[in-house]
Design an enzyme around this catalytic site. Structure first.
Site, short mmCIF file in Angstrom:
data_model
loop_
_atom_site.label_atom_id
_atom_site.label_comp_id
_atom_site.label_asym_id
_atom_site.label_seq_id
_atom_site.Cartn_x
_atom_site.Cartn_y
_atom_site.Cartn_z
N GLU A 95 0.88 -1.25 0.10
CA GLU A 95 0.03 -0.20 0.01
C GLU A 95 0.70 1.54 -0.02
O GLU A 95 0.57 2.49 -0.54
CB GLU A 95 -0.80 -0.01 1.15
CG GLU A 95 -2.28 -1.15 1.09
CD GLU A 95 -1.82 -2.24 1.68
OE1 GLU A 95 -0.50 -2.45 1.88
OE2 GLU A 95 -2.76 -3.28 1.67
N PHE A 113 -11.48 -7.52 14.06
CA PHE A 113 -10.56 -8.15 13.14
C PHE A 113 -10.24 -6.86 12.30
O PHE A 113 -10.97 -6.17 11.60
CB PHE A 113 -11.11 -9.22 12.50
CG PHE A 113 -10.00 -9.87 11.46
CD1 PHE A 113 -8.84 -10.05 11.94
CD2 PHE A 113 -10.36 -9.80 10.15
CE1 PHE A 113 -7.72 -10.81 10.97
CE2 PHE A 113 -9.31 -10.15 9.28
CZ PHE A 113 -7.92 -10.79 9.77
N GLN A 114 -8.76 -6.73 11.97
CA GLN A 114 -8.25 -5.58 11.11
C GLN A 114 -8.92 -4.17 11.25
O GLN A 114 -9.22 -3.68 10.33
CB GLN A 114 -8.44 -6.08 9.75
CG GLN A 114 -7.59 -7.22 9.33
CD GLN A 114 -7.29 -7.55 7.79
OE1 GLN A 114 -8.27 -7.14 7.10
NE2 GLN A 114 -6.09 -8.19 7.54
N LYS A 143 -17.65 -1.03 6.56
CA LYS A 143 -18.12 -1.89 5.54
C LYS A 143 -19.76 -1.75 5.29
O LYS A 143 -20.15 -1.88 4.33
CB LYS A 143 -17.69 -3.16 5.99
CG LYS A 143 -17.95 -4.20 4.54
CD LYS A 143 -17.28 -5.45 4.85
CE LYS A 143 -17.52 -6.20 3.67
NZ LYS A 143 -16.84 -7.48 3.76
N MET A 184 24.32 8.96 1.23
CA MET A 184 24.28 9.87 2.21
C MET A 184 24.81 10.01 3.44
O MET A 184 25.03 10.92 4.18
CB MET A 184 22.75 10.82 2.06
CG MET A 184 22.58 11.85 2.56
SD MET A 184 23.47 13.34 1.77
CE MET A 184 22.45 13.62 0.36
C1 LIG Z 1 18.71 14.55 1.20
C2 LIG Z 1 17.84 15.72 1.10
C3 LIG Z 1 18.50 16.80 0.70
C4 LIG Z 1 17.84 17.88 0.41
N1 LIG Z 1 18.72 19.20 0.28
C5 LIG Z 1 17.86 20.32 -0.26
C6 LIG Z 1 18.49 21.50 -0.85
O1 LIG Z 1 19.76 21.38 -0.87
N2 LIG Z 1 17.96 22.63 -1.33
C7 LIG Z 1 16.58 22.28 -1.23
O2 LIG Z 1 15.96 23.40 -1.78
N3 LIG Z 1 15.71 21.39 -0.71
C8 LIG Z 1 16.42 20.50 -0.32
N4 LIG Z 1 15.74 19.27 0.18
C9 LIG Z 1 14.32 19.41 0.16
C10 LIG Z 1 13.73 19.97 1.31
O3 LIG Z 1 13.73 19.26 2.43
C11 LIG Z 1 12.35 20.75 1.28
O4 LIG Z 1 11.20 19.61 0.87
C12 LIG Z 1 12.33 21.79 0.13
O5 LIG Z 1 13.46 22.68 0.25
C13 LIG Z 1 10.84 22.41 0.27
O6 LIG Z 1 10.81 23.17 -0.98
P1 LIG Z 1 9.65 24.34 -0.98
O7 LIG Z 1 9.96 25.50 0.03
O8 LIG Z 1 9.73 24.68 -2.46
O9 LIG Z 1 8.52 24.00 -0.38
P2 LIG Z 1 7.24 22.80 -0.86
O10 LIG Z 1 7.45 21.76 -0.02
O11 LIG Z 1 7.35 22.54 -2.21
O12 LIG Z 1 5.95 23.70 -0.28
C14 LIG Z 1 5.58 24.62 -1.13
C15 LIG Z 1 4.92 25.88 -0.63
O13 LIG Z 1 4.34 26.42 -1.56
C16 LIG Z 1 2.93 26.88 -1.08
N5 LIG Z 1 1.96 26.79 -2.09
C17 LIG Z 1 1.51 25.59 -2.44
N6 LIG Z 1 0.58 26.00 -3.51
C18 LIG Z 1 0.60 27.06 -3.60
C19 LIG Z 1 -0.17 28.16 -4.47
N7 LIG Z 1 -1.04 27.64 -5.38
N8 LIG Z 1 0.16 29.37 -4.58
C20 LIG Z 1 1.16 29.83 -3.76
N9 LIG Z 1 1.64 29.10 -2.76
C21 LIG Z 1 1.45 27.78 -2.72
C22 LIG Z 1 3.08 26.01 0.15
O14 LIG Z 1 1.81 26.62 0.94
C23 LIG Z 1 4.29 25.86 0.78
O15 LIG Z 1 4.68 27.01 1.64
C24 LIG Z 1 16.54 18.13 0.32
C25 LIG Z 1 15.65 17.07 0.91
C26 LIG Z 1 16.35 15.76 1.03
C27 LIG Z 1 15.62 14.62 1.26
C1 LIG Z 2 12.70 5.37 4.60
C2 LIG Z 2 13.78 6.20 5.02
N1 LIG Z 2 14.66 5.56 5.98
C3 LIG Z 2 16.02 6.13 6.37
C4 LIG Z 2 16.30 7.16 5.62
C5 LIG Z 2 17.68 7.85 5.88
N2 LIG Z 2 18.43 7.93 4.71
C6 LIG Z 2 18.63 9.03 3.89
S1 LIG Z 2 19.69 8.99 2.51
C7 LIG Z 2 20.01 7.28 3.18
C8 LIG Z 2 20.89 6.50 2.29
C9 LIG Z 2 20.29 6.16 1.05
O1 LIG Z 2 20.98 5.51 0.20
P1 LIG Z 2 21.16 5.03 -1.39
O2 LIG Z 2 19.56 4.88 -1.59
O3 LIG Z 2 21.84 3.87 -1.77
O4 LIG Z 2 21.33 6.48 -2.04
P2 LIG Z 2 23.02 7.27 -1.97
O5 LIG Z 2 22.72 7.97 -0.81
O6 LIG Z 2 23.79 6.24 -2.01
O7 LIG Z 2 22.88 7.71 -3.28
C10 LIG Z 2 19.04 6.74 4.49
C11 LIG Z 2 19.45 5.63 4.95
C12 LIG Z 2 15.41 7.75 4.69
N3 LIG Z 2 15.73 8.96 4.13
N4 LIG Z 2 14.31 7.07 4.44
#
Ligand SMILES: Cc1cc2nc3c(=O)[nH]c(=O)nc-3n(C[C@H](O)[C@H](O)[C@H](O)COP(=O)(O)OP(=O)(O)OC[C@H]3O[C@@H](n4cnc5c(N)ncnc54)[C@H](O)[C@@H]3O)c2cc1C
Ligand SMILES: Cc1ncc(C[n+]2csc(CCOP(=O)(O)OP(=O)(O)O)c2C)c(N)n1
Ligand SMILES: [Mg+2]
Lengths: 173, 586
Positions: B53, B115-116, B165, B483
């Site tokens: 799911e 159940f469930q 249900k 990472m």
């Molecule tokens: C490993 C990892 C590394 C990351 N590194 C980075 C990084 O280096 N740089 C980076 O930028 N991010 C990075 N992120 C992502 C970060 O965690 C956030 O998800 C991201 O920065 C949020 O993007 P955003 O501010 O565009 O917001 P979003 O989460 O896209 O939110 C959208 C915003 O716009 C608003 N909005 C929605 N619809 C409308 C509309 N119609 N009109 C006006 N406003 C609206 C919402 O209310 C909200 O405030 C990383 C994520 C991971 C997993």
């Molecule tokens: C469900 C979940 N568990 C743990 C993490 C923490 N985490 C972030 S990046 C990462 C490693 C990802 O490894 P891989 O998919 O091989 O990507 P790589 O960084 O090697 O490119 C982990 C464990 C996560 N982001 N999501």
């Protein structure tokens, strides 16, 4: 956030929220506060319009101006929330709380508790040979003061309603 | 005259069809059997049978993000619903519109540990935009219509409808969507015109302005991206984007500085740090973007446009906070800009660009290519070159590969890039790609994956095979949770605790066993051929690219640091001491 927060002063606000009275709405509000780490100092809720299924929640919370704005915005985005009003900043308001307070004991202390109750205009709503239940209505601080005075006099149990509040004047939420 | 009565399951399908739903991602179970029976008896709505799911929700997310429509999920009670929770949370964090129908035990058994049974509305209250428990058949059609409005408008998000249900089997008349009006839910689309005028005035005076855009532009729809692009061009201001906003402004454009934030470019982050006016459009000042808050763009005025009032002044106080939809607000901004005949401060702007060009000269995404081992950055560059002229959609998993994809793949339009930003859910990318492929059967859909992330939802390979969804899984296999390894190198003395990927499968054989094509490549010289073979196959393909296991992702703003304290390469990293406060951050 912590840096910004430390620089600003924390204030107590009373917020009135008008909500559709549907299942789970209170859980949503409480979940919002616990999930985002906001304080709830007092919360009261009751249906205020049976035909329209509207309930009013009165919340007392505290935070920096930025946090209070967040709280209001977060409340406002809950789907069943109709209106959010910050009674602390949107003009004068009145607020009241009711408490039932049980004091147990006899002799001088019993007499003294009755005397103080009189000064505070608290009513006796139940009494036995060695106990009173006082009913007191007023602002939170008044209730706090009364309770403090009852402490050495045999204070045994407290039940408070939490704050109900409303804006003064002819405006309505 | 009495209206025709339908049973609950029929009402659901009729309501979904009225909402324009073409496909539902789901998995059956006892509590939803009546819906499956109704599905069986019709052929208007397709059902895609997933393998887990969580996969169903991510597929619906990919479908939604690549089309702008609401994605629909159907799962059973109990474990079906709890398995969906990660996906729902993911959709909440990234503002993805989802309607998720969950089965529930009959109303008279609710609360009996039947159940469930799971308290689905209780469990999902904090990870949905809203949820419903339907207790009367009469409420069913209304609730579904309302759920689509709540999920798809304002700040989009996931909505759960929990369906006991007995409600699925009870009878009621059907209520069409047009008759349903919500009493309190009314998102604000138009921005305050006074504030818009003030904002334009600030733009006219700015000497070092920057646009900082995000996922909200994508949420607002393709028109928003077009309006934004034309407005930004007419200002001549530099522009940067969050991870979530990539594609909302064409990456190849001269004014685009690349992504900002933790792994953003040097020029984007320094321009943010040095700007005197920040114009934030549909982004939410995430901690991955701002770095240390007390050092965030310290000498700037800030304008913020966001449809969600709670996004404004949440992390960063702004000077002008405009509540409204991006497309609506920018339309007004353009009008005001033209009416007032604003001429930006040309001389100052030229000097600002001079400074930015100098920062660009650092070439912050540079890496050392070799001809013996494939660098992950190189792999993405080659993938980009091979696919940029095709009708391509990219999804990612979570990790280093995700960041390299964001840095090296250039998106020219919105809705082409699906990634898990807010929750950072490993295992998102592959099912999401399947959802994209369902929506765009003729397009090329590629999941840029890490080997560890792919392992989290690889069961969906069966779904791809069953429905002939020819997605491509492009694994940057570094044999590490890269990472995690990178953070351990930086923060924990290179003690690589549990981040090595032991006992990986033979991905080619794995592909084979599901009837896919499996390929592997480990020499730079063979990479292009492998990519070509992958693209040209009309089957689903798993391409296992063996990349340099020790490569790290730069630039990097370490936790607790500011935009101007970036690490550019491993030599920088070697001498870095992260503060105690930084160590505590995620
Ligand atoms: C490993 C990892 C590394 C990351 N590194 C980075 C990084 O280096 N740089 C980076 O930028 N991010 C990075 N992120 C992502 C970060 O965690 C956030 O998800 C991201 O920065 C949020 O993007 P955003 O501010 O565009 O917001 P979003 O989460 O896209 O939110 C959208 C915003 O716009 C608003 N909005 C929605 N619809 C409308 C509309 N119609 N009109 C006006 N406003 C609206 C919402 O209310 C909200 O405030 C990383 C994520 C991971 C997993
Ligand atoms: C469900 C979940 N568990 C743990 C993490 C923490 N985490 C972030 S990046 C990462 C490693 C990802 O490894 P891989 O998919 O091989 O990507 P790589 O960084 O090697 O490119 C982990 C464990 C996560 N982001 N999501
Ligand atoms: Mg890896």
């Amino acid at each position: 956030m912590s840096v910004l927060m430390a620089q600003q002063d924390i204030r107590t606000h009373t917020i009135a929220v008008l909500v559709d009275n549907e299942a789970g709405v209170l859980a949503r509000v409480i979940g919002l506060f616990s999930g985002r780490g906001y304080n709830i100092e007092s919360l009261t809720v009751a249906e205020v319009d049976a035909a329209e299924h509207l309930s009013r929640i009165t919340l007392v919370t505290s935070g920096t101006p930025m946090v209070i704005e967040q709280i209001k915005a977060q409340l406002g985005r809950l789907v069943p929330v109709r209106k959010v009003s910050d009674l602390t900043v949107e003009g004068p308001s009145v607020s009241r709380e009711l408490a039932l307070i049980k004091v147990v004991g006899g002799g001088e202390k019993r007499i003294e508790s009755l005397r103080i109750a009189d000064i505070f205009r608290a009513n006796v709503v139940d009494s036995s040979h060695d106990s009173f239940v006082f009913e007191i209505v007023g602002k939170t601080e008044k209730l706090d003061a009364f309770i403090k005075l009852m402490e050495p006099l045999g204070l045994a149990e407290i039940s408070r309603t939490g704050v109900a509040a409303i804006a003064r004047g002819n405006t309505a939420l | 005259m009495s209206e025709t009565q339908l049973n609950g399951a029929e009402i659901i399908l009729k309501a979904l069809a009225d909402q324009g739903v073409e496909v539902v991602f789901g998995y059956p179970g006892g509590a939803v059997l009546p819906i499956y029976d109704a599905l069986f008896k019709q052929n208007r709505i397709r059902h895609v049978l997933v393998r887990h799911e969580q996969g169903a929700v991510h597929m619906a997310e990919g479908y939604a993000r690549s089309t702008g429509k609401v994605g629909v999920v159907l799962v059973t009670s109990g474990p079906g619903a709890t398995n969906a929770v990660t996906g729902l949370t993911d959709a909440l964090m990234d503002s993805i519109p989802i309607v998720c129908l969950t089965g529930q035990v009959p109303t008279h058994l609710i609360g009996n540990d039947a159940f469930q049974e799971a308290d689905t509305t209780g469990i999902t209250r904090q990870c949905t935009k809203h949820n419903y428990l339907v207790k009367e058949p009469d409420r069913l059609a209304r609730t579904i219509h309302e759920a689509f409005v709540v999920a798809g408008t304002g700040r989009p998000g996931p909505v759960v409808i929990d369906l006991p249900k007995d409600i699925l089997m009870g009878k009621a008349p059907y209520v069409p969507a047009a008759r349903v009006k919500h009493r309190s839910y009314k998102p604000q689309l138009k921005g305050d015109i006074k504030q818009i005028e003030q904002a334009v005035e600030l733009m006219g005076k700015a000497e070092r302005p920057i646009f900082y855009i995000g996922g909200g532009v994508v949420n607002s729809g393709p028109d928003a991206a077009k309006l934004l692009t034309s407005f930004v061009r007419s200002t001549g201001f530099p522009i940067t984007s969050t991870l979530m906003g990539l594609g909302a402004y064409p990456a190849s454009d001269q004014q685009f500085l690349g992504m900002l934030g933790m792994h953003g470019t040097y020029e984007a982050n320094l321009a943010m740090h040095g700007c005197d006016l920040m114009i934030c459009i549909g982004a939410r000042f995430d901690d991955r973007v701002t770095g240390r808050l007390d050092a965030f763009a310290p000498n700037s005025k800030k304008i913020h446009v966001d449809i969600d009032p709670s996004s404004i002044n949440k992390n960063v106080p702004v000077d002008i906070g405009i509540v409204g939809d991006v497309a609506h607000v920018i339309e007004d901004m353009i009008r005001v800009w033209k009416a007032k005949q604003v001429r930006p401060a040309q001389k100052a702007l030229a000097a600002w660009w001079g400074q930015i060009d100098q920062w660009k000269g650092r070439n912050s995404l540079a890496y050392k290519a070799t001809d013996t081992i494939i660098k992950p950055q190189y792999a993405i560059q080659r993938l980009y070159e091979a696919t940029k002229d095709r009708d391509t959609y990219i999804t990612t998993e979570v990790g280093q590969h995700q960041m390299w994809a964001a840095q090296f793949y250039k998106f020219e339009e919105p809705n082409r890039w699906m990634t898990s930003g807010g929750l950072g859910t490993m295992g998102y990318g592959f099912p999401s790609a399947l959802g994209v492929q369902v929506a765009h059967p003729e397009s090329l859909v590629i999941d840029i994956a890490g080997e560890a992330s792919f392992m989290m939802n690889l069961q969906e390979m069966g779904t791809a095979t069953q429905y002939n969804l020819p997605v491509k899984v492009f694994i940057l296999n570094n044999q590490y949770m890269g990472m995690v390894r990178q953070w351990q190198e930086l923060l924990h003395g290179s003690r690589y605790s549990e981040s090595y990927c032991e006992a990986l499968p033979d991905f080619v054989k794995l592909a084979d066993s599901f009837g896919w094509m499996g390929l592997t490549v480990d020499k730079p010289a063979n990479l292009d051929d492998a990519i070509r073979a992958m693209i040209e196959s009309d089957k689903p393909v798993l391409l296992d690219v063996h990349v340099d296991p020790s490569e790290n992702c730069y630039p990097m703003i370490p936790s607790g640091a500011a935009h101007n304290e970036m690490l550019m390469n491993s030599e920088d990293t070697a001498g870095t001491q992260v503060s105690d406060q930084g160590m505590m951050l995620v």
